[in-house]
Design a protein around this motif. Sequence first.
Motif, mmCIF file in Angstrom:
data_model
loop_
_atom_site.group_PDB
_atom_site.id
_atom_site.type_symbol
_atom_site.label_atom_id
_atom_site.label_comp_id
_atom_site.label_asym_id
_atom_site.label_seq_id
_atom_site.Cartn_x
_atom_site.Cartn_y
_atom_site.Cartn_z
ATOM 1 N N GLN A 35 0.825 -1.208 0.000
ATOM 2 C CA GLN A 35 0.000 0.000 0.000
ATOM 3 C C GLN A 35 0.862 1.264 0.000
ATOM 4 O OE1 GLN A 35 -3.166 0.366 -0.558
ATOM 5 N NE2 GLN A 35 -3.399 -1.841 -0.729
ATOM 6 N N SER A 74 0.829 4.006 -3.009
ATOM 7 C CA SER A 74 0.472 5.409 -2.756
ATOM 8 C C SER A 74 1.525 6.362 -3.307
ATOM 9 C CB SER A 74 0.257 5.646 -1.262
ATOM 10 O OG SER A 74 1.474 5.505 -0.564
ATOM 11 N N ARG A 75 2.754 5.882 -3.487
ATOM 12 C CA ARG A 75 3.817 6.729 -4.037
ATOM 13 C C ARG A 75 3.773 6.828 -5.558
ATOM 14 N NH1 ARG A 75 8.911 4.144 -1.723
ATOM 15 N NH2 ARG A 75 7.739 3.051 -0.157
ATOM 16 N N LEU A 76 2.996 5.973 -6.195
ATOM 17 C CA LEU A 76 2.915 6.009 -7.651
ATOM 18 C C LEU A 76 2.170 7.265 -8.106
ATOM 19 C CD1 LEU A 76 2.048 2.300 -8.479
ATOM 20 C CD2 LEU A 76 4.216 3.459 -8.837
ATOM 21 N N PRO A 77 2.571 7.833 -9.241
ATOM 22 C CA PRO A 77 1.867 9.031 -9.726
ATOM 23 C C PRO A 77 0.457 8.683 -10.195
ATOM 24 C CG PRO A 77 3.499 8.291 -11.331
ATOM 25 C CD PRO A 77 3.669 7.430 -10.107
ATOM 26 N N GLU A 78 -0.408 9.668 -10.104
ATOM 27 C CA GLU A 78 -1.779 9.494 -10.569
ATOM 28 C C GLU A 78 -1.778 9.428 -12.097
ATOM 29 O OE1 GLU A 78 -4.557 9.145 -8.735
ATOM 30 O OE2 GLU A 78 -3.269 9.141 -6.953
ATOM 31 N N GLU A 79 -2.852 8.936 -12.644
ATOM 32 C CA GLU A 79 -2.974 8.838 -14.097
ATOM 33 C C GLU A 79 -2.983 10.238 -14.697
ATOM 34 O OE1 GLU A 79 -6.080 7.143 -17.415
ATOM 35 O OE2 GLU A 79 -6.164 6.369 -15.382
ATOM 36 N N ARG A 80 -2.298 10.390 -15.827
ATOM 37 C CA ARG A 80 -2.236 11.680 -16.494
ATOM 38 C C ARG A 80 -2.677 11.533 -17.938
ATOM 39 N NH1 ARG A 80 3.640 13.894 -16.025
ATOM 40 N NH2 ARG A 80 2.867 14.710 -17.974
ATOM 41 N N GLN A 81 -3.249 12.578 -18.464
ATOM 42 C CA GLN A 81 -3.608 12.631 -19.865
ATOM 43 C C GLN A 81 -2.429 13.223 -20.628
ATOM 44 O OE1 GLN A 81 -6.339 11.430 -21.339
ATOM 45 N NE2 GLN A 81 -7.012 10.678 -19.349
#
Length: 160
Positions: A11, A15-22
């Motif tokens: 977990q 949580s450290r992974l970047p959010e999805e980006r367009q």
Amino acid sequence: MPDHDFEQNLQQRLSRLPEERQPDRDLWPGIEHALNARQNTPPGWRKVSALAASVMLVGLLGWLSLSQWQAGDQQQQLATLLSEQHQQQKDYLLAAYADQPALTDNWQQQLEELDEAASAIKLALEQDPQNMALLKMLKQVHQQQIDLIERVHAPKYQQI
């Protein structure tokens, strides 16, 4: 490693992974260009791709034969064999791309993080050697490392 620590560690990493980006621009022209340029692939790249395909074939055949393996020590031997084959392929690719500049600066850190994930999976396999899901996860982590090495050293005309 207790399940609670594993889940908590997972977990934290997620949580450290970047959010999805367009994407900032339309990517289809670049994809079309890359597909057209692929026809003019230099011979050296074909050798690396052929090697990767052959290793993937060996992995696939190994995976298909997993159903015939018996439980216990043989499962641990399989994990060891998969890791040894992966290390050989990784060493070959790193040597093949040693002269080419990388497209990103932090790819080695990402490679180390994937190494840590593989180590955690191997530890879990020691506790539960018959867990096929763990073997599958180990294979996926190994493939992610190979994909990472190939992506960061892709020739400029293949970049999208």
